[in-house]
Design an enzyme around this catalytic site. Sequence first.
Site, PDB file in Angstrom:
ATOM      1  N   ASP A  92      45.733 -16.469  24.386  1.00  0.00           N
ATOM      2  CA  ASP A  92      46.685 -16.046  23.462  1.00  0.00           C
ATOM      3  C   ASP A  92      47.027 -17.524  22.806  1.00  0.00           C
ATOM      4  O   ASP A  92      46.845 -18.610  23.202  1.00  0.00           O
ATOM      5  CB  ASP A  92      47.712 -15.441  23.637  1.00  0.00           C
ATOM      6  CG  ASP A  92      48.918 -16.403  24.561  1.00  0.00           C
ATOM      7  OD1 ASP A  92      48.372 -16.860  25.525  1.00  0.00           O
ATOM      8  OD2 ASP A  92      49.928 -16.488  24.181  1.00  0.00           O
ATOM      9  N   GLU A 156      51.117 -16.648  26.884  1.00  0.00           N
ATOM     10  CA  GLU A 156      51.689 -17.759  27.172  1.00  0.00           C
ATOM     11  C   GLU A 156      52.562 -18.141  26.197  1.00  0.00           C
ATOM     12  O   GLU A 156      53.832 -18.523  26.584  1.00  0.00           O
ATOM     13  CB  GLU A 156      50.739 -18.575  27.622  1.00  0.00           C
ATOM     14  CG  GLU A 156      51.492 -20.182  28.479  1.00  0.00           C
ATOM     15  CD  GLU A 156      52.025 -20.986  27.237  1.00  0.00           C
ATOM     16  OE1 GLU A 156      52.899 -21.801  27.843  1.00  0.00           O
ATOM     17  OE2 GLU A 156      51.521 -20.758  26.363  1.00  0.00           O
TER      18      GLU A 156
END
Length: 451
Positions: A92, A156
């Site tokens: 991500d 994250e």
Amino acid sequence: MSSNPVAETVASLMPRAKAELTELVAFKSVADFDQFPKSESEGAADWVADALRAEGFQDVALLDTPDGTQSVYGFLPGPEGAKTVLLYAHYDVQPPLDEAAWATPPFELTERDGRWYGRGSADCKGGVIMHLLALRALRANGGVPVHVKVIAEGSEEQGTGGLERYAEEHPELLTADTIVIGDAGNFRVGLPTVTSTLRGMTLVRVQVDTLEGNLHSGQFGGAAPDALGALIRVLDSLRAEDGSTTVDGLTSDARWDGLRYDEETFRKDAKVLDGVQLIGTGSVADRIWARPAVTVLGIDCPPVVGATPSVHAGARALVSLRVPPGVDAAEATKLLQAHLEAHTPWGARVRSEQIGQGQAFRADTSSPAYAAMAEAMTVAYPGQEMQYAGQGGSIPLCNTLASLYPQAEILLIGLSEPEAQIHAVNESVSPEELERLSVAEALFLRNYAAS
């Protein structure tokens, strides 16, 4: 790079690495599904899963984590009786911010002036590619001498804790002798560095209300309490005159004992405008690695364009507090919320809620894994010795893994050196750093297996 066969193999794989990073960067995998389609994150997760399967990984799975995102897991068996190493990265990315400010499209990997530009190129899709390169180099030169687990996180950057909660519920899944977190970076290009500490963080949303509704500033201004003004006052209370963070009850005088960070170098790295002072006291390393730091991430209020002459009834802000090692993030959150309440003026109503948290981290640099990495980095970076640095950012998973697996050694390396400009416009990765760190990781796995 050298006559080392591992280094030669990695060098030969760099065109493939660029092609793969191009594919991975193309996914707009921001784990904020109010802004970006969930399908983009799912596509990136599928890409990572397919890449692991192609490398012979077993038990490859898309893990549905409690925050609504997916983490990718795979296991590559090594020789019988071998040690187990967990390799971490995240797929991500941060939003691209102002796309018009990018010199080239943020989700198209573009080579310019010897660097590869694109959102996630360094943080941390490049980390995924780094792990793949290291494993491919070992497979081409005698095989992978350890059992390898890979975990690629899907949220994250959001700090929503999905993988942390999943790991706590399935503690056997990520157990390992050593964990390599591929989400840090060298102190600067060409200087091999492991990150030995991370600041933790907490995110708090604060809402201030003073009126039942907005009022005409000409008719009521001067006596009616302005919620936006009250919010500005309370946010200003979080900093001293010199810019130091001042949260009641939170100490802010710790010292960093390690690699130094020259102020002029920091000014260049941070692109501080001429004449603008740095904030805080102490050394730069003290301020960014060892002390708390508050940042107002956003304020909800009317934009200048279209604003009306009103006294505002309500306003809110998102506040980030970076928490140094040795300070419990949950306790820091309580102190921050108490401070916000105590410093809100005029009896305004204030409420706050925590929306994200991660604990700080401190590694044991005396462990055998660090010796194995130091030896590997000396080969990958000829003439350079491995350095230890802190990092102001947070990787919440680190402390979760440290608490779940207290015997595991944890190392932090990665591609996020200052020129990478992670989280900013025009993020980029140095292909030379990707190559050297892939060599270092491969040699580390070999050294560690023999230790």
